[in-house]
Each structure stands twice: as structure tokens, then as C-alpha cells.
Design a protein around this motif. Structure first.
Motif, mmCIF file in Angstrom:
data_model
loop_
_atom_site.group_PDB
_atom_site.id
_atom_site.type_symbol
_atom_site.label_atom_id
_atom_site.label_comp_id
_atom_site.label_asym_id
_atom_site.label_seq_id
_atom_site.Cartn_x
_atom_site.Cartn_y
_atom_site.Cartn_z
ATOM 1 N N VAL A 73 0.984 -5.375 0.152
ATOM 2 C CA VAL A 73 1.247 -4.368 1.171
ATOM 3 C C VAL A 73 2.157 -5.017 2.207
ATOM 4 N N LEU A 74 3.332 -4.450 2.375
ATOM 5 C CA LEU A 74 4.223 -4.888 3.442
ATOM 6 C C LEU A 74 3.933 -3.977 4.620
ATOM 7 N N THR A 75 3.267 -4.523 5.630
ATOM 8 C CA THR A 75 2.806 -3.727 6.762
ATOM 9 C C THR A 75 3.980 -3.293 7.637
ATOM 10 N N PRO A 76 3.761 -2.279 8.471
ATOM 11 C CA PRO A 76 4.819 -1.873 9.399
ATOM 12 C C PRO A 76 5.249 -3.008 10.331
ATOM 13 N N ALA A 77 4.351 -3.977 10.556
ATOM 14 C CA ALA A 77 4.683 -5.124 11.415
ATOM 15 C C ALA A 77 5.483 -6.193 10.674
#
Length: 134
Positions: A73-77
Motif C-alpha cells: 500500500v502506497l499511502t497518501p503520505a
């Protein structure tokens, strides 16, 4: 780097091929892992989920015969979170094992909260699949 791991599992009374096919399809995530996000979309060959923090990109392991459902998961951060997940044959049924990793600096309370969330997701996965016909 993770400092602690909890292996959380659930036994599902369905064949491993059925469990794997359902769990490997990111479009099914809102049905069993709603905490991740409520809307999943495929855009230009990539999967995205809308989370409370913003849009995250999901990358699943390629289709395989070993029950490996790992994903990133590539987070929004901008952080990449690796999620080990397996569907393991158990006779005519399946054991699903999620390896939850404590991230550096994560409090005991936050790790316990994440554990409860994953356990809830696994219980929903079991309920959805066991309620399915066939």
C-alpha cells in the motif's frame, strides 16, 4: 522496519482456490476490508483505494498457485507498507493468515487497535465467503 509481528488467522470453510480468487481481487476489498477504504478503482492498470487520508495505491503479488496474497500500500503520505497475507489449504477448507507488523514508534494501544481491525476484516472475509453459495 517492523519491530514486532502478530500472525492473525481465520479458518474459512471454503476451498483455497475460491478464497484466493476472492481475496486476490482488489475490487472485493470494500466487502471484507472496509477499514482500508470504501471505494476501489482500477486506473491505467493500477488499483487505488480512497482512504480517510486520501487516495492510496495497491499493488498485489502476481497471480500464483501458492496462495500468496501479499500486497503493498502506497499511502497518501508516500509511505510504502508491505502486507504479508496468505491463503493456505487445509483439506477442503482454507486458513488465511495476515502478518501484522508493528511499525517503529507505534504505541501498544495503536498496535492493539490495528490488531482488532485486522481481526474484524478476517471475520468479515470468513462471513462473506461462507455465506456464498457453493
Amino acid at each position: 522496519m517492523a519491530t514486532d509481528t502478530r500472525h492473525l488467522g481465520v479458518h474459512i470453510d471454503r476451498p483455497v482456490a475460491q478464497v484466493y480468487a476472492f481475496a486476490a481481487d482488489p475490487a472485493n476489498l470494500p466487502r471484507w476490508a472496509p477499514g482500508l477504504g470504501g471505494s476501489v478503482a482500477r486506473v491505467d492498470g493500477q488499483w487505488f483505494v480512497d482512504t480517510p487520508e486520501g487516495r492510496a495505491r495497491l499493488t498485489f503479488a502476481p497471480a500464483n498457485e501458492y496462495g500468496v496474497l501479499d500486497h503493498e500500500v502506497l499511502t497518501p503520505a508516500g509511505e510504502t507498507v508491505y502486507v504479508p497475507l496468505r491463503a493456505i489449504a487445509d483439506g477442503d477448507a482454507t486458513e488465511v493468515v495476515f502478518s501484522l507488523r508493528r511499525m517503529p514508534g507505534m504505541s501498544d494501544a495503536d498496535f492493539d487497535r490495528d490488531t482488532a481491525l485486522v481481526e474484524g476484516d478476517l471475520a468479515r472475509l470468513k462471513a462473506v465467503l461462507e455465506s456464498a453459495v457453493g
